[in-house]
Every structure is written in C-alpha cells, then in structure tokens.
Design an enzyme around this catalytic site. Structure first.
Site, PDB file in Angstrom:
ATOM      1  N   GLY A   1     -32.081  17.508   5.093  1.00 20.37           N
ATOM      2  CA  GLY A   1     -31.425  18.795   5.377  1.00 20.37           C
ATOM      3  C   GLY A   1     -31.961  19.945   4.562  1.00 20.37           C
ATOM      4  CB  ALA A   2     -35.149  20.541   2.872  1.00 17.41           C
ATOM      5  CB  SER A   3     -33.969  23.623   7.661  1.00 20.85           C
ATOM      6  OG  SER A   3     -35.107  23.025   8.190  1.00 20.85           O
TER       7      SER A   3
ATOM      8  CG  ASP B   1     -35.742  11.741  10.151  1.00 23.90           C
ATOM      9  OD1 ASP B   1     -35.293  11.290   9.071  1.00 23.90           O
ATOM     10  OD2 ASP B   1     -35.489  12.892  10.571  1.00 23.90           O
TER      11      ASP B   1
ATOM     12  CB  THR C   1     -33.359  23.161  11.451  1.00 28.21           C
ATOM     13  OG1 THR C   1     -32.555  21.992  11.594  1.00 28.21           O
ATOM     14  CG2 THR C   1     -32.753  24.280  12.268  1.00 28.21           C
TER      15      THR C   1
ATOM     16  CG  HIS D   1     -29.327  16.668   8.946  1.00 29.59           C
ATOM     17  ND1 HIS D   1     -28.487  15.592   8.789  1.00 29.59           N
ATOM     18  CD2 HIS D   1     -30.502  16.299   8.401  1.00 29.59           C
ATOM     19  CE1 HIS D   1     -29.148  14.612   8.181  1.00 29.59           C
ATOM     20  NE2 HIS D   1     -30.369  15.022   7.930  1.00 29.59           N
TER      21      HIS D   1
HETATM   22  P1  13P Z   1     -33.123  20.071   8.546  1.00 27.44           P
HETATM   23  O1  13P Z   1     -33.069  20.123  10.036  1.00 27.44           O
HETATM   24  O2  13P Z   1     -31.937  20.702   7.922  1.00 27.44           O
HETATM   25  O3  13P Z   1     -34.402  20.582   8.004  1.00 27.44           O
HETATM   26  O4  13P Z   1     -33.034  18.525   8.133  1.00 27.44           O
HETATM   27  C1  13P Z   1     -34.143  17.710   8.331  1.00 27.44           C
HETATM   28  C2  13P Z   1     -33.840  16.302   8.042  1.00 27.44           C
HETATM   29  O5  13P Z   1     -33.201  15.968   7.064  1.00 27.44           O
HETATM   30  C3  13P Z   1     -34.407  15.295   8.950  1.00 27.44           C
HETATM   31  O6  13P Z   1     -34.010  14.020   8.612  1.00 27.44           O
END
Ligand code: 13P
Length: 282
Positions: free
Chosen positions: A207-209, A82, A231, A178
């Site tokens: 960034g789905a958290s 990632d 996250t 993120h």
């Molecule tokens: P979050 O930490 O917001 O879930 O983002 C995860 C992400 O996009 C990892 O590449």
C-alpha cells in the site's frame, strides 16, 4: 538476463539498507515501461500481478511477457504473484515459472493463515522459490477484496508466524492501505521497529501509493526491504493516455497513446526507485 528469484535481491537490500520496488503491472506496456525505468536507473525490480490481473490475461501470458522483457534487460528482474488468494493459484504460478510467490491468508484466522502459508512455503522450498505471506490486515481495496477492518501486525505473533510457516519474507500491517488515501496515512513506525528486532527475514510494505516519500524512506530505514506500488502506476498510465486522447480525440493507433502512458509510468517508477534507494544496485 533470465528472470531471477526475489531471494538474493531482498537479502542484499536487507543487508545494505535499501529496498527493492515491487511494481504491479497490468499489460505489456506497463511491463516495458517499468523495465525501461530499471535499466535507466541500474536497479533491480520485482514485477507483480494480482489474482484479478491474472484473471484478465492468464499467468502464462504475464510470465511470457515479463520473461521476454527481462531477457532483453541487463538488470535483475523477478516475477512475483501478489496477494495469491489460494494454494491452487500459488501452485499454478509456481508451475508456470513465477520466481516469487505471495500467499495471502491474512483475511483468515491466525491458525488458518499459518496453515496455508506453511503449505505454500513447503511446496515452493524444494523449487527454490521464495514465499511472502502477510500477517495483520492492510486496509483499503486490493484487487477484488475490500478490507474495512485493518489490523496491525503483532510482533510476538510475527515471530510465531515466521517460525511455523517457514516463509522467506513477511508483509506487515502498520497502517498503510491499498488504493488512494483520504488524508495523510499515519503509520505505526515504532511497531515496525519492534517487528524488525524480532523477525530476521525481509519485511514488505504494502500500500505504498500515496505514502509520502520521506515516510517510505523512514520505513526502509527501520527494516523494510520490499515496497509495493500499484495504484500510482495505474493512475500514471491512464492519465498519460487520457491526456493524449484529449489533445488528439481522433487518434486510433494504440501505439501512439500507449507511448504516452508508458512515459508516465517510466517517470514514476524512476522516482520510486530513488525513494527505495535501489539506484545502481543492479
Ligand atoms: P497500492 O495500490 O496502494 O500502491 O498498493 C500496492 C500493493 O500493496 C500491492 O500489493
């Protein structure tokens, strides 16, 4: 099963209107907890590590761990780098055996982003390893990099970027960030639909958290086929351990408190699998 690449699983998700969850893991406990959730839900999944995670224990350690766990499982599991932050790190991951690679040149100029993404893509293609790259800038703090100047993905640029790099999936910037959101995130869903109309490779939501479930589902409806969660998993794992240690302040056996952290991660990942619609898609 042996580790699989993300190529087939994302193609299938794209064609059938669901998404595959990509879950960031930090240690053996999180790896086992995520894969347990996938088994229970009969779902494919991507386990991924960022450069700072890789720095913590090494690509070879995560590869051996995820490979062993995947081989015990009956559902398809891929191991993804990632936010690979250099050509060199991407090549190290390729050599170690990662089955999917992201090169993130989104903090460089458009031309530099094209150049590094193409270079990684050209190197991975003969090995059959899919490559994700990002265009536009997802905000917030990912890994050691703080992005306080987010930029949305331009659909015309996306067409050029995909054509010139030969990447196999594209991470789009449509307003997610993120880390933890202050307030509810406002996503540019029309922009996502516009990108989907002109780009025919799988699209990735970072960034789905903290993004409401209904919004993630809407993004999937509009063409997202990989959704990244980091996250919320870290918080779930840590909260489980904190809870246990609060009730058992004299505990000293990591197996005891880790078990609670793992339960929380498994529960969370099962929910995310439902949101992604990948239940029974293994
Ligand atoms: P979050 O930490 O917001 O879930 O983002 C995860 C992400 O996009 C990892 O590449």
């Amino acid at each position: 099963m042996s580790l699989v690449t993300t190529a087939e699983m994302l193609k299938k998700a794209d064609a059938n209107g669901y998404a595959v969850g990509a879950f960031n893991v930090e240690n053996m406990e999180m790896v086992m907890a995520v894969i347990k959730a996938c088994e229970e839900m009969h779902s494919p999944a991507i386990l991924q590590t960022t450069p700072s995670t890789v720095k913590y224990a090494g690509l070879d350690m995560y590869y051996a761990n995820v490979k062993a766990a995947a081989e015990r499982a009956s559902v398809p599991i891929a191991l993804h780098l990632d936010h690979g932050n250099s050509f060199e790190l991407a090549m190290q991951a390729l050599r170690v055996g990662y089955t999917s690679i992201m090169i993130d040149g989104s903090h460089d100029s458009f031309e530099e982003n094209i150049a590094v993404s193409k270079r990684v893509s050209d190197a991975c293609r003969p090995n059959g390893i899919p490559v994700e790259a990002e265009l536009g800038k997802v905000g917030g703090k990912e890994d050691d990099l703080e992005c306080d100047d987010p930029g949305y993905t331009d659909p015309d640029d996306a067409v050029k970027f995909v054509r010139e790099t030969g990447i196999t999936s594209l991470a789009v910037a449509i307003g997610t960030a993120h880390g933890i959101y202050k307030g509810e995130p406002k996503l540019d869903l029309n922009r996502l639909s516009e990108i989907r109309q002109v780009v025919d490779i799988p699209l990735v939501l970072h960034g789905a958290s903290g993004v409401p479930d209904e919004t993630v589902k809407e993004c999937i409806k509009r063409g997202i086929s990989k959704v990244n969660f980091a996250t919320e998993l870290r918080i779930a794992y840590s909260n489980g351990i904190k809870e246990y240690l609060k009730e058992n302040p004299d505990a000293f056996d990591p197996k005891k408190y880790d078990a609670v952290g793992m339960e929380k991660v498994t529960e969370l990942v099962k929910n995310k699998i439902k949101v992604c619609g990948s239940e029974n898609k293994a």
